[in-house]
Design a protein around this motif. Sequence first.
Motif, PDB file in Angstrom:
ATOM      1  N   ASN A 377       0.834  -1.211   0.000  1.00 40.25           N
ATOM      2  CA  ASN A 377       0.000   0.000   0.000  1.00 40.25           C
ATOM      3  C   ASN A 377       0.866   1.257   0.000  1.00 40.25           C
ATOM      4  O   ASN A 377       0.579   2.228  -0.708  1.00 40.25           O
ATOM      5  CB  ASN A 377      -0.927   0.015   1.226  1.00 40.25           C
ATOM      6  CG  ASN A 377      -2.033  -1.015   1.107  1.00 40.25           C
ATOM      7  OD1 ASN A 377      -2.512  -1.293   0.004  1.00 40.25           O
ATOM      8  ND2 ASN A 377      -2.429  -1.594   2.228  1.00 40.25           N
ATOM      9  N   SER A 380       2.548   1.670  -3.416  1.00 43.51           N
ATOM     10  CA  SER A 380       1.589   2.221  -4.394  1.00 43.51           C
ATOM     11  C   SER A 380       1.403   3.720  -4.183  1.00 43.51           C
ATOM     12  O   SER A 380       1.314   4.496  -5.143  1.00 43.51           O
ATOM     13  CB  SER A 380       0.241   1.511  -4.267  1.00 43.51           C
ATOM     14  OG  SER A 380       0.393   0.133  -4.526  1.00 43.51           O
ATOM     15  N   ASP A 393      -7.432   8.967  -1.881  1.00 40.42           N
ATOM     16  CA  ASP A 393      -6.900   7.960  -0.957  1.00 40.42           C
ATOM     17  C   ASP A 393      -5.507   8.356  -0.466  1.00 40.42           C
ATOM     18  O   ASP A 393      -5.199   8.255   0.727  1.00 40.42           O
ATOM     19  CB  ASP A 393      -6.843   6.596  -1.661  1.00 40.42           C
ATOM     20  CG  ASP A 393      -6.336   5.498  -0.737  1.00 40.42           C
ATOM     21  OD1 ASP A 393      -6.867   5.380   0.387  1.00 40.42           O
ATOM     22  OD2 ASP A 393      -5.397   4.777  -1.129  1.00 40.42           O
ATOM     23  N   LYS A 397      -4.538   9.348   3.464  1.00 42.86           N
ATOM     24  CA  LYS A 397      -3.500   8.642   4.237  1.00 42.86           C
ATOM     25  C   LYS A 397      -2.435   9.604   4.755  1.00 42.86           C
ATOM     26  O   LYS A 397      -1.980   9.485   5.902  1.00 42.86           O
ATOM     27  CB  LYS A 397      -2.848   7.560   3.374  1.00 42.86           C
ATOM     28  CG  LYS A 397      -3.715   6.316   3.209  1.00 42.86           C
ATOM     29  CD  LYS A 397      -3.050   5.293   2.312  1.00 42.86           C
ATOM     30  CE  LYS A 397      -3.935   4.050   2.175  1.00 42.86           C
ATOM     31  NZ  LYS A 397      -3.385   3.089   1.197  1.00 42.86           N
TER      32      LYS A 397
END
Length: 626
Positions: A377, A380, A393, A397
């Motif tokens: 994650n 990415s 997203d 984060k």
Amino acid sequence: MLAAEDGAQLQCCVTVEQLNSSGQAARRQVIRKASVILGRNEFQEIILRVQDGKVAHSYHLKEFTLFTKFASDGKCTVKLLPNNTQVLISNCPPDRLRLFLRTLSIKHQAGRSGKPLSHREKLRAALPRSFETISPLQQKDLQKVAELRSLTERTNKLPVAPAGSGRQVKRARSDCNFSPVKANPSKKPILSLQARKLNKEQAAVLSAVLSGKNVFFTGSAGTGKSFLLKRIMGSLPPKSTFATASTGVAACHIGGTTLHNFAGIGSGSAPLEQCIELAQRPGVLQHWTSCRHLIIDEISMVEAQFFDKLEAVARSVRRSMQPFGGIQLIICGDFLQLPPVSKGKEKANFCFQARSWRKVIQVNMELTEVQRQTDQNFISLLQAVRVGRVTEDVTDKLMKSAYRQIERDGILATRLCTHKDDVELTNEKKLQQLPGSVRIFEALDSDPVLVKTIDTHSPVIRLIQLKVGAQVMLAKNLDVGRGLVNGARGVVVAFETGKHGLPRVRFLCGVTEVLKPERWVFKSAGGIFLSRQQLPLKLAWAISIHKSQGMTLDCVEISLARVFESGQAYVALSRARSLEGLRVMDFNPHVVRADPDVLLFYKKLQKERLLMQASMDDFVCNNENA
């Protein structure tokens, strides 16, 4: 088999010396291009064969000493004791030499268990003469040597029988005529081969380099570019290989010099004729004429005009119309990281925009396997930031990370800053706020007159000020297995008593270590070697994004409010090992930028690579159907 590489053969320069009774060379033969081969004769004894293309000279390796102090420079000496001869090996690719020495050492020790044949027994055997290249190291060789060592150690530990017992157990004597390393009989060779192997992508790059092609290889942060670069350096002959980088710190990481120092043409802003004159000065000209392989790291910070100037200078001073005067180029870097420094208001052009780039570079390759981070994650997220794509997203984060508690064991997060002045102010202020007296550690420089040059290249400063509680960062790989790597975070917990008062540091990896001064060696202009001996530490409340390149940080806080360059936000974020060890303050999606020219360049590279792969697949299919 443990390694695909063959440790039995070398291509190098060899000098064979016959020594007189006082140890002086009575006769000397120099072979500039020699093949050195380890083999076995008809009696399975180890033979060192030196070939000059016409005649082969063989030396029986029964009693000998190895001198390997300069193996990292591609040099070693094999001294044959019975016939007073020594074989001096030089200009050998260092990694090849290390593997050769390891093979020789282990094969020799593994073969010492059997009883040697006497001269009479050899004559009676009446075997025809033969020579066969020694087999590569295998697991059984390592096991055999380990067993012999274990047996010797057990024998050495046996106590001498008490007086009056009627028997005496003697300590086993080691054969002091052979020493695996540095002429020290007690030192043992390492019973393992290459600890970390190249992945397929890295191996393909190395193969392209060794084929003689001019190679540019790139990859996102943490794909092992620096590791591969060091392997490439270890695979090329040292005398004709020059390792350079766009900045002093990057050059120090690979044990080289800055590209500007190598070139000897200053900033390159002078007219071409003047640059050629500067490059023809005696010390500088020797670099240009002896160089066959030029390595350039952190190419993203090299400006296009300077690259074109270098290419023209190379052709002129080497009197060759080949691109870059016939020098093989090995270029490494990520154009999506830090860009060239702009002069004035004009935007500096990237190196791939140079007129000579396409003419010079023959192979473009990309590393895609990320090794610094393991969380898919987070990988990415970083890949999205690298190309300037900030999704909801990604924003979510990074915004949430502002409230993350990442400090532990008294070790605070290192703040990455965009400006050098902020770093110095933060570290000075935080150190002053700590109670207790300051301990000052002064570096030992090889040439105090050239302290400014040393400062440019060295990752550590001349005067380090520390207190108990000081937040510090390791500036050198000391013990990778224990986590003591470049960028490892820690806190000073005490100072040793005694004359030097060395600092005791507790690291985030759980290790507490007393740190001693380490030595850095680098080349300056004119090929002079300079060195600095200093504690491998730097204050770590804050560090600049530029200075953090190549580092992996476990505990990092980033403020992106003052980001002023494309790629700067990506470089900062990609220093973190994991999302859990990252805190981003005042995140603004608009500061995440990727240069459109770079994106277009990489898009073309990927298209070319896909076309090349498709044509290769067609070629394979056609051959199979034929």
